[in-house]
Design a protein around this motif. Structure first.
Motif, short mmCIF file in Angstrom:
data_model
loop_
_atom_site.label_atom_id
_atom_site.label_comp_id
_atom_site.label_asym_id
_atom_site.label_seq_id
_atom_site.Cartn_x
_atom_site.Cartn_y
_atom_site.Cartn_z
N TRP A 25 91.39 38.80 2.45
CA TRP A 25 91.28 40.15 2.95
C TRP A 25 91.79 41.14 1.90
CZ3 TRP A 25 88.91 42.14 7.10
CH2 TRP A 25 88.58 41.27 8.16
N SER A 26 91.13 42.28 1.81
CA SER A 26 91.56 43.36 0.93
C SER A 26 91.62 44.66 1.73
CB SER A 26 90.59 43.53 -0.24
OG SER A 26 90.52 42.37 -1.03
N GLU A 27 92.59 45.49 1.40
CA GLU A 27 92.72 46.80 2.03
C GLU A 27 92.29 47.88 1.06
OE1 GLU A 27 96.70 47.31 3.39
OE2 GLU A 27 96.57 45.68 4.86
N ARG A 67 89.34 47.62 5.77
CA ARG A 67 89.63 46.32 5.19
C ARG A 67 88.33 45.54 5.03
NH1 ARG A 67 92.58 43.04 8.70
NH2 ARG A 67 93.56 41.89 6.98
N THR A 100 92.37 49.51 -4.03
CA THR A 100 92.13 48.24 -3.34
C THR A 100 93.35 47.34 -3.53
OG1 THR A 100 89.74 48.35 -3.66
CG2 THR A 100 90.67 46.18 -3.23
N SER A 113 94.82 43.56 -2.64
CA SER A 113 94.49 42.20 -2.20
C SER A 113 95.65 41.30 -2.57
CB SER A 113 93.20 41.73 -2.87
OG SER A 113 92.81 40.46 -2.40
#
Length: 231
Positions: free
Chosen positions: A156-158, A149, A180, A182
């Protein structure tokens, strides 16, 4: 200063999604040419710029090509700045060898970006010895960095990374895909790096509909173009 290829791609994707972006940033020309020879490499940045893709069906060129020393390219500087601003939940995935080898800032390079609605394609060519280019092709993402992350600002982005087996584009290639997420936005980045004779090329396709097939087809297209131009 040296730059890692893959972490910069990941951070750029994370920042673009976090900022609700997705479009490419227009490159700007850099006056002056990188040294004619670096570590025995004969191609100048001007020669590499001539070997870039001139057009892509369905895309429009996002500004003029940028050329000069790798570290002076606007897109590389912007991506490195975004990387420094990003916070990772796994800090080791942004340092060391997560994306493999590094690119010296002073190698001759040229870059061009194409865009269509919601998607960009960026091609970067770097003058590089066969041994250094092979390090980039052989590099692999550690298993512990296939999911991580990032936070840019308060967002936050995964990220989920998929790396394909070594490919046969040019004199050897690697392909990496990144999904990605978000918030409610999901974006894909496909990244292909391949080596030719005394150069390394990266193709990055970024957008919600980016595919491995398109990225690898564009890599082959760029290989054909380079073969026509470079001596």
């Amino acid at each position: 200063m040296a730059h890692r290829l893959l972490p910069i791609v990941l951070m750029s994707a994370a920042a673009a999604v976090s900022a609700c972006g997705g479009g490419g940033e227009s490159a700007r020309p850099v006056h002056g040419t990188a040294p004619a020879e670096v570590a025995g490499v004969g191609y100048t940045s001007d020669q590499l710029a001539q070997a870039l893709l001139a057009e892509l069906p369905g895309y429009q060129k996002a500004g003029e090509p940028d050329s000069g020393s790798y570290g002076t390219l606007k897109a590389i500087q912007n991506a490195a700045r975004l990387q420094r601003q990003a916070v990772l939940d796994k800090p080791r995935c942004g340092t060391g060898r997560p994306g493999g080898g590094t690119v010296p800032a002073d190698v001759p390079a040229a870059l061009v970006t194409f865009a269509k609605q919601g998607q960009t394609v960026t091609q970067t060519m770097m003058g590089m010895s066969a041994a250094d280019a092979e390090k980039q092709v052989d590099a692999r993402v550690p298993a512990g960095c296939l999911r991580f992350r990032t936070k840019v600002g308060s967002q936050w982005s995964e990220h989920r990374v998929a790396e394909e087996p070594r490919g046969a584009i040019g004199e050897g290639s690697r392909t990496v895909g990144v999904v990605t997420t978000s918030g409610d936005t999901r974006t894909r980045t496909w990244y292909v790096v391949f080596r030719g004779r005394h150069y390394l090329t990266t193709i990055t396709v970024f957008g919600p509909k980016a595919t491995r097939t398109e990225a690898e087809n564009l890599a082959r297209r760029s290989l054909t173009q380079a073969a026509r131009i470079l001596p």
